[in-house]
Design a protein around this motif. Sequence first.
Motif, PDB file in Angstrom:
ATOM      1  N   ALA A 162      23.007  40.025  32.746  1.00 28.98           N
ATOM      2  CA  ALA A 162      23.770  39.753  33.966  1.00 28.98           C
ATOM      3  C   ALA A 162      22.997  38.829  34.894  1.00 28.98           C
ATOM      4  CB  ALA A 162      24.097  41.065  34.682  1.00 28.98           C
ATOM      5  N   SER A 163      21.685  39.035  35.004  1.00 24.17           N
ATOM      6  CA  SER A 163      20.872  38.221  35.917  1.00 24.17           C
ATOM      7  C   SER A 163      20.865  36.753  35.507  1.00 24.17           C
ATOM      8  CB  SER A 163      19.438  38.761  35.973  1.00 24.17           C
ATOM      9  OG  SER A 163      18.722  38.472  34.781  1.00 24.17           O
ATOM     10  N   LEU A 164      20.978  36.496  34.193  1.00 22.65           N
ATOM     11  CA  LEU A 164      20.939  35.126  33.694  1.00 22.65           C
ATOM     12  C   LEU A 164      22.303  34.435  33.746  1.00 22.65           C
ATOM     13  CD1 LEU A 164      18.674  35.618  30.544  1.00 22.65           C
ATOM     14  CD2 LEU A 164      18.006  34.723  32.783  1.00 22.65           C
ATOM     15  N   LEU A 165      23.363  35.217  33.584  1.00 21.56           N
ATOM     16  CA  LEU A 165      24.691  34.631  33.463  1.00 21.56           C
ATOM     17  C   LEU A 165      25.468  34.593  34.776  1.00 21.56           C
ATOM     18  CD1 LEU A 165      25.830  36.253  30.078  1.00 21.56           C
ATOM     19  CD2 LEU A 165      24.812  33.998  30.451  1.00 21.56           C
ATOM     20  N   MET A 166      25.094  35.439  35.742  1.00 20.32           N
ATOM     21  CA  MET A 166      25.916  35.561  36.946  1.00 20.32           C
ATOM     22  C   MET A 166      25.076  35.674  38.217  1.00 20.32           C
ATOM     23  SD  MET A 166      28.790  38.343  35.694  1.00 20.32           S
ATOM     24  CE  MET A 166      27.546  39.622  35.439  1.00 20.32           C
ATOM     25  N   ASP A 167      25.725  35.350  39.330  1.00 22.84           N
ATOM     26  CA  ASP A 167      25.267  35.725  40.662  1.00 22.84           C
ATOM     27  C   ASP A 167      26.309  36.699  41.211  1.00 22.84           C
ATOM     28  OD1 ASP A 167      22.874  34.154  41.110  1.00 22.84           O
ATOM     29  OD2 ASP A 167      24.197  32.402  41.060  1.00 22.84           O
ATOM     30  N   TRP A 168      25.873  37.644  42.013  1.00 28.15           N
ATOM     31  CA  TRP A 168      26.853  38.554  42.604  1.00 28.15           C
ATOM     32  C   TRP A 168      26.421  38.983  44.002  1.00 28.15           C
ATOM     33  CZ3 TRP A 168      23.746  39.863  38.482  1.00 28.15           C
ATOM     34  CH2 TRP A 168      22.895  40.966  38.607  1.00 28.15           C
ATOM     35  N   LYS A 169      27.419  39.375  44.775  1.00 25.65           N
ATOM     36  CA  LYS A 169      27.201  39.760  46.173  1.00 25.65           C
ATOM     37  C   LYS A 169      27.807  41.134  46.414  1.00 25.65           C
ATOM     38  CE  LYS A 169      28.240  38.349  50.942  1.00 25.65           C
ATOM     39  NZ  LYS A 169      28.957  37.373  51.811  1.00 25.65           N
ATOM     40  N   HIS A 170      27.066  41.938  47.151  1.00 28.41           N
ATOM     41  CA  HIS A 170      27.571  43.254  47.542  1.00 28.41           C
ATOM     42  C   HIS A 170      28.174  43.154  48.927  1.00 28.41           C
ATOM     43  CE1 HIS A 170      26.851  47.489  49.201  1.00 28.41           C
ATOM     44  NE2 HIS A 170      27.816  47.589  48.309  1.00 28.41           N
ATOM     45  N   ASP A 191      32.309  54.083  48.416  1.00 26.20           N
ATOM     46  CA  ASP A 191      33.298  53.005  48.527  1.00 26.20           C
ATOM     47  C   ASP A 191      33.579  52.307  47.200  1.00 26.20           C
ATOM     48  OD1 ASP A 191      30.980  51.575  48.128  1.00 26.20           O
ATOM     49  OD2 ASP A 191      31.016  50.524  50.043  1.00 26.20           O
ATOM     50  N   ASP A 192      33.084  52.879  46.090  1.00 27.65           N
ATOM     51  CA  ASP A 192      33.319  52.347  44.740  1.00 27.65           C
ATOM     52  C   ASP A 192      32.686  50.979  44.507  1.00 27.65           C
ATOM     53  OD1 ASP A 192      34.626  54.628  44.018  1.00 27.65           O
ATOM     54  OD2 ASP A 192      36.645  53.793  44.148  1.00 27.65           O
ATOM     55  N   CYS A 193      31.684  50.628  45.301  1.00 30.69           N
ATOM     56  CA  CYS A 193      30.844  49.448  45.070  1.00 30.69           C
ATOM     57  C   CYS A 193      31.616  48.126  45.073  1.00 30.69           C
ATOM     58  CB  CYS A 193      30.100  49.604  43.741  1.00 30.69           C
ATOM     59  SG  CYS A 193      28.771  48.401  43.496  1.00 30.69           S
ATOM     60  N   PRO A 194      32.016  47.634  46.281  1.00 32.55           N
ATOM     61  CA  PRO A 194      32.712  46.341  46.358  1.00 32.55           C
ATOM     62  C   PRO A 194      31.754  45.175  46.101  1.00 32.55           C
ATOM     63  CG  PRO A 194      32.393  47.270  48.555  1.00 32.55           C
ATOM     64  CD  PRO A 194      31.906  48.299  47.595  1.00 32.55           C
ATOM     65  N   LEU A 195      32.076  44.371  45.089  1.00 28.88           N
ATOM     66  CA  LEU A 195      31.236  43.248  44.683  1.00 28.88           C
ATOM     67  C   LEU A 195      32.094  42.017  44.445  1.00 28.88           C
ATOM     68  CD1 LEU A 195      29.087  45.038  41.933  1.00 28.88           C
ATOM     69  CD2 LEU A 195      28.289  44.473  44.226  1.00 28.88           C
ATOM     70  N   SER A 196      31.442  40.868  44.412  1.00 28.11           N
ATOM     71  CA  SER A 196      32.077  39.633  43.950  1.00 28.11           C
ATOM     72  C   SER A 196      31.091  38.911  43.046  1.00 28.11           C
ATOM     73  CB  SER A 196      32.485  38.743  45.132  1.00 28.11           C
ATOM     74  OG  SER A 196      31.371  38.439  45.949  1.00 28.11           O
ATOM     75  N   PHE A 197      31.603  38.323  41.954  1.00 29.37           N
ATOM     76  CA  PHE A 197      30.765  37.672  40.945  1.00 29.37           C
ATOM     77  C   PHE A 197      31.147  36.205  40.800  1.00 29.37           C
ATOM     78  CE2 PHE A 197      30.400  42.103  39.764  1.00 29.37           C
ATOM     79  CZ  PHE A 197      29.134  42.231  39.231  1.00 29.37           C
ATOM     80  N   GLU A 198      30.173  35.399  40.390  1.00 25.35           N
ATOM     81  CA  GLU A 198      30.441  34.020  40.001  1.00 25.35           C
ATOM     82  C   GLU A 198      29.448  33.623  38.928  1.00 25.35           C
ATOM     83  OE1 GLU A 198      30.030  31.564  43.419  1.00 25.35           O
ATOM     84  OE2 GLU A 198      27.851  31.827  43.577  1.00 25.35           O
ATOM     85  N   ASP A 199      29.834  32.622  38.127  1.00 27.36           N
ATOM     86  CA  ASP A 199      28.914  32.128  37.093  1.00 27.36           C
ATOM     87  C   ASP A 199      27.675  31.550  37.766  1.00 27.36           C
ATOM     88  OD1 ASP A 199      30.496  32.638  34.793  1.00 27.36           O
ATOM     89  OD2 ASP A 199      31.732  30.890  35.258  1.00 27.36           O
ATOM     90  N   ARG A 200      26.514  31.842  37.197  1.00 21.96           N
ATOM     91  CA  ARG A 200      25.269  31.320  37.770  1.00 21.96           C
ATOM     92  C   ARG A 200      25.116  29.842  37.424  1.00 21.96           C
ATOM     93  NH1 ARG A 200      20.949  32.309  40.468  1.00 21.96           N
ATOM     94  NH2 ARG A 200      18.956  31.325  39.952  1.00 21.96           N
ATOM     95  N   LYS A 201      24.797  29.066  38.404  1.00 21.16           N
ATOM     96  CA  LYS A 201      24.565  27.626  38.217  1.00 21.16           C
ATOM     97  C   LYS A 201      23.061  27.374  38.224  1.00 21.16           C
ATOM     98  CE  LYS A 201      28.923  26.448  40.492  1.00 21.16           C
ATOM     99  NZ  LYS A 201      29.305  27.861  40.662  1.00 21.16           N
ATOM    100  N   TRP A 202      22.519  27.024  37.076  1.00 21.43           N
ATOM    101  CA  TRP A 202      21.070  26.807  36.976  1.00 21.43           C
ATOM    102  C   TRP A 202      20.752  25.382  37.396  1.00 21.43           C
ATOM    103  CZ3 TRP A 202      17.422  30.418  36.016  1.00 21.43           C
ATOM    104  CH2 TRP A 202      17.872  31.657  35.605  1.00 21.43           C
TER     105      TRP A 202
END
Length: 420
Positions: free
Chosen positions: A382-390, A409-420
């Motif tokens: 996950a650390s290599l493929l994505m960025d995410w925000k809590h 609160d069931d862990c509200p997150l948002s994900f995006e593809d990581r841009k290296w």
Amino acid sequence: MARKVFNSPAYVKPCVVDVAHKLLGADNWVFLDGKAHVDFRKGLNGLFTRRALEIYLPGQEEVYNRYFKDFVQMTKDAGGKAVPFMPAFREIITAVSCRTFVGHYISDEAVKKIANDYYLITEALELVNFPIILPFTKTWYGKKAADMVLAEFAKCAAKSKARMAAGGEPDCIMDAWIAQMIHSKKWRDAQEKGVTIEGLEKPTHVLRDFTDYEISQTVFTFLFASQDATSSAATWLFQIMAQRPEVLDRVREENLQSRNGDIHAPVNMDQLESMTYTRAVVRELLRYRPPVLMVPYVVKKPFPISETYTVPKGAMVIPTTYLALRDPEVYERPDEFDPERYYTGDAEVKGAKNYLVFGTGPHYCLGQQYAQLNLVLMLGKASLLMDWKHHATPQSEEIKVFATIFPMDDCPLSFEDRKW
């Protein structure tokens, strides 16, 4: 005190709510006690060796690659807004468990149905439910879901037996177990006939042949043991990493180096074991947010638990893991999340007896190495493929119990593809 309970099989045995016998089967191995339990476990130990765990890695990576794309798409579908990800983590853990336990004998559609319906099984095992199964109650829906899972796993067992008998190579836990049965039968047959077969060594544990249903029932207990606990750990892991970007960056760097800069490269067991910082993060996460807080035992005969009190026969005694994992005499600043205590610190040695995350004694968790390495793999990829925000809320640090513990609160997150 907790260790004393865990290590006193002469006085206590694990107990669960009454309906568990109806969901898992009254003859399930998890309800065995004493020598019968020990003998059954011995036959399962080979499924969790280092060599066996490496066989399961490709299937696990396949699941994570697919689901991480779904995580990003879920965020896009929500317009970039936060999504409560606890249900998604429960689904991905179900999927990776099914691939690990029964490989590709099960369809993606069946995996998704099991993931969706597993909520019903967890709800059925709540302490406040009736011990009888009435139509349209939680226990009734849970029984229907459990029967569905058992039927799917029994089909997988039949397919695995056919493939292993034809000389196939094991790539899941079910394969590995059935391969041991086939090896054991060859050995027994040779012994009965008094012949020596070149290259045929005596198995570490000579197993009997198990029926498709028995295999299904046993594999279902692996799912039962792993599903809620690992779902809890994964949910907290992603929340805590998003809250601590400096820790996540170190995890990302370690995983990048282990793959020689190729973010899509698969990993082997040597690489997983070399990720000492990522493993420290997982170890600390399980200390800081232990999924299982209490383990109920029933007393088989009067139990002198201390100098001043004897627990009567038939009573329930419940050791907790939480207090041992927050012991200030062992863990400096115990209420803080600090992976350094397992990376450069002495927590591993100093807290050896306190680390009761997986229990101890005759009923310790068979899959403890699998569970930790699985989380290391999940976090690393996950650390290599994505960025995410809590997206924090006032309930983010509040704990709710749904078999195991989750953010309120069931862990509200948002994900995006990581841009290296």
